[in-house]
Write a protein that holds these residues in place. Structure first.
Motif, mmCIF file in Angstrom:
data_model
loop_
_atom_site.group_PDB
_atom_site.id
_atom_site.type_symbol
_atom_site.label_atom_id
_atom_site.label_comp_id
_atom_site.label_asym_id
_atom_site.label_seq_id
_atom_site.Cartn_x
_atom_site.Cartn_y
_atom_site.Cartn_z
ATOM 1 N N ILE A 145 0.940 -1.358 -0.024
ATOM 2 C CA ILE A 145 0.022 -0.008 0.027
ATOM 3 C C ILE A 145 0.768 1.290 0.002
ATOM 4 C CG2 ILE A 145 -1.870 1.234 1.065
ATOM 5 C CD1 ILE A 145 -2.416 -1.625 0.106
ATOM 6 N N LEU A 146 0.837 2.100 -1.010
ATOM 7 C CA LEU A 146 1.627 3.517 -1.209
ATOM 8 C C LEU A 146 1.332 4.455 0.019
ATOM 9 C CD1 LEU A 146 1.684 3.741 -5.136
ATOM 10 C CD2 LEU A 146 2.937 2.096 -3.360
ATOM 11 N N HIS A 147 2.365 4.875 0.507
ATOM 12 C CA HIS A 147 2.106 5.871 1.585
ATOM 13 C C HIS A 147 3.385 6.660 1.466
ATOM 14 C CE1 HIS A 147 0.647 7.585 5.473
ATOM 15 N NE2 HIS A 147 1.995 7.348 5.744
ATOM 16 N N GLY A 148 3.377 8.138 1.312
ATOM 17 C CA GLY A 148 4.609 8.905 1.339
ATOM 18 C C GLY A 148 4.742 9.455 -0.285
ATOM 19 N N PRO A 149 5.939 9.932 -0.018
ATOM 20 C CA PRO A 149 6.334 10.801 -1.311
ATOM 21 C C PRO A 149 6.301 9.789 -2.846
ATOM 22 C CG PRO A 149 7.777 11.542 0.262
ATOM 23 C CD PRO A 149 6.999 10.375 0.883
ATOM 24 N N TYR A 150 5.910 10.364 -3.758
ATOM 25 C CA TYR A 150 6.009 9.624 -4.973
ATOM 26 C C TYR A 150 6.396 10.313 -6.334
ATOM 27 C CZ TYR A 150 4.036 7.785 -9.381
ATOM 28 O OH TYR A 150 3.800 7.322 -10.748
ATOM 29 N N LYS A 151 7.233 9.715 -7.053
ATOM 30 C CA LYS A 151 7.939 10.793 -8.223
ATOM 31 C C LYS A 151 7.864 9.463 -9.429
ATOM 32 C CE LYS A 151 10.830 14.030 -6.345
ATOM 33 N NZ LYS A 151 12.015 14.686 -6.514
ATOM 34 N N LYS A 152 7.227 10.202 -10.488
ATOM 35 C CA LYS A 152 7.432 9.386 -11.847
ATOM 36 C C LYS A 152 8.247 10.344 -12.880
ATOM 37 C CE LYS A 152 4.205 7.737 -15.489
ATOM 38 N NZ LYS A 152 2.832 7.546 -15.716
ATOM 39 N N MET A 153 9.201 9.540 -13.444
ATOM 40 C CA MET A 153 10.281 10.353 -14.004
ATOM 41 C C MET A 153 10.794 9.639 -15.309
ATOM 42 S SD MET A 153 13.405 10.358 -11.369
ATOM 43 C CE MET A 153 12.052 10.428 -9.945
ATOM 44 N N THR A 154 11.494 10.269 -16.119
ATOM 45 C CA THR A 154 12.585 9.510 -17.145
ATOM 46 C C THR A 154 13.473 9.023 -16.484
ATOM 47 O OG1 THR A 154 13.024 11.597 -18.055
ATOM 48 C CG2 THR A 154 11.378 10.938 -18.621
ATOM 49 N N VAL A 155 14.395 8.339 -17.269
ATOM 50 C CA VAL A 155 15.747 7.967 -17.006
ATOM 51 C C VAL A 155 16.825 9.151 -16.828
ATOM 52 C CG1 VAL A 155 15.498 5.641 -17.714
ATOM 53 C CG2 VAL A 155 16.143 7.434 -19.300
ATOM 54 N N ASP A 156 16.383 10.232 -17.442
ATOM 55 C CA ASP A 156 17.165 11.457 -17.602
ATOM 56 C C ASP A 156 16.816 12.466 -16.316
ATOM 57 O OD1 ASP A 156 18.480 10.637 -20.039
ATOM 58 O OD2 ASP A 156 16.922 11.299 -21.280
ATOM 59 N N ASN A 157 15.874 11.686 -15.664
ATOM 60 C CA ASN A 157 15.621 12.661 -14.123
ATOM 61 C C ASN A 157 14.283 13.757 -14.520
ATOM 62 O OD1 ASN A 157 16.879 11.144 -12.391
ATOM 63 N ND2 ASN A 157 18.715 12.090 -12.745
ATOM 64 N N GLU A 158 13.777 13.577 -15.664
ATOM 65 C CA GLU A 158 12.821 14.600 -15.898
ATOM 66 C C GLU A 158 11.307 13.992 -15.344
ATOM 67 O OE1 GLU A 158 12.671 14.129 -20.205
ATOM 68 O OE2 GLU A 158 14.056 15.984 -20.514
ATOM 69 N N ILE A 159 10.849 14.838 -14.254
ATOM 70 C CA ILE A 159 9.944 14.710 -13.683
ATOM 71 C C ILE A 159 8.523 14.673 -14.276
ATOM 72 C CG2 ILE A 159 8.413 15.075 -11.696
ATOM 73 C CD1 ILE A 159 10.762 16.011 -10.139
ATOM 74 N N LEU A 160 7.562 13.742 -14.221
ATOM 75 C CA LEU A 160 6.480 13.622 -14.959
ATOM 76 C C LEU A 160 5.228 13.797 -14.027
ATOM 77 C CD1 LEU A 160 7.362 10.763 -17.508
ATOM 78 C CD2 LEU A 160 7.484 13.242 -18.129
ATOM 79 N N GLU A 161 5.454 13.389 -12.873
ATOM 80 C CA GLU A 161 4.167 13.528 -11.982
ATOM 81 C C GLU A 161 4.844 13.487 -10.434
ATOM 82 O OE1 GLU A 161 -0.027 11.554 -11.036
ATOM 83 O OE2 GLU A 161 1.371 10.452 -12.422
#
Length: 296
Positions: A145-161
């Protein structure tokens, strides 16, 4: 910080009624209710047996309470991987989208806890599929169960969400970007409920049982809808998509979560042709008095 447990939890009443039903012998003449979106909550929530008062949540009050807590804790060093005073572990998932490798970093509860059944969109990591899922059909043995900070990014560290989860639900501010770092969307949530959601109370007191919870996102009704009896038991439940009723909507009598009527709406919010119809009706004694299938 004292957290109010989700929106309008009438769980204690549901739990006690489910227990009472479990002790009764099943009548073969009684027909089961058609499946609706909401799972059984009888084994998830309980209320104080001394008060039997359903818990409620006030979005504005929750936000202000969190701000005050953050101020009081600024001088204190936060424990590693502890969010909202709950211990977590860190994880990540890797996938591909449009020819681009995507990396998701997240935290999850060390001890399993079922997400709020009143929130439509819940998030958990499926250890078998190795991906984040958003369904209430959760298998405890393979769910984180997800709880806490979340990041979705490319392998080049470009944040998408990016955003924060609270026990499987979106909480606080969430933002989305495209690959050129242009902001696409920004939303605010309180324990999975969009901040625009409308909550009204019988007497205007946020501490009392509310009669209605309307999920609102971007100005449209979107998500699970609930209407409550004064006792706190659910009177009506259903789902909105794109500002329209979809799927099965169920009305209940004010005891034992006993169904009164089920109405079937189209599953496609863009379907302008299909008209809703009554699927079943029950008497207060739980006897089927109308069945659409048998009437055809």
């Amino acid at each position: 910080m004292r957290y109010l447990l989700s929106l309008l939890l009438v769980s204690g009443l549901l739990a006690s009624s489910a227990l009472a039903q479990g002790k009764k012998e099943k009548n073969p003449e009684e027909e089961a209710t058609e499946n609706t979106f909401a799972p059984d909550t009888s084994d998830i929530f309980l209320v104080d047996p001394a008060t039997q008062v359903p818990l409620t949540v006030n979005l504005e009050a929750e936000e202000e309470e969190e701000k005050e807590e953050k101020k009081s804790k600024k001088k204190k060093k936060r424990k590693k991987n502890v969010f909202y005073d709950i211990k977590t572990k860190k994880g990540f998932a890797r996938s591909a989208s449009g020819g681009t490798d995507i990396i998701e970093t997240f935290f999850y509860l060390k001890l399993f806890e079922m997400p709020d059944p009143y929130v439509r969109d819940v998030y958990w990591y499926d250890t078998k599929r190795k991906q984040i899922r958003t369904t209430h059909n959760i298998t405890k043995s393979k769910a984180l169960i997800l709880h806490g900070p979340y990041k979705k990014m490319t392998v080049d560290n470009e944040i998408l969400e990016e955003g924060v989860f609270y026990k499987g639900t979106k909480h606080g501010r969430w933002t989305k970007y495209n690959k050129k770092d242009i902001l696409l969307d920004k939303e605010k949530y309180t324990r999975g409920w969009p901040r625009e959601s409308e909550i009204t109370y019988y007497d205007g007191d946020a501490r009392q049982t509310p009669p209605e919870a309307v999920p609102v996102e971007h100005g449209e009704k979107e998500g699970y809808y609930f209407y409550f009896h004064p006792s706190g038991r659910i009177a009506v439940e259903g789902e909105y998509r794109q500002d329209r009723k979809v799927g099965i909507w169920t009305e209940f009598y004010d005891y034992d979560r006993r169904p009164k009527k089920q109405i079937k709406y189209t599953d496609d919010p863009y379907d302008e042709e299909t008209r809703p119809y009554t699927m079943k009706e029950w008497s207060p004694e739980n006897q089927v008095v109308y069945d659409y299938k048998k009437s055809q």
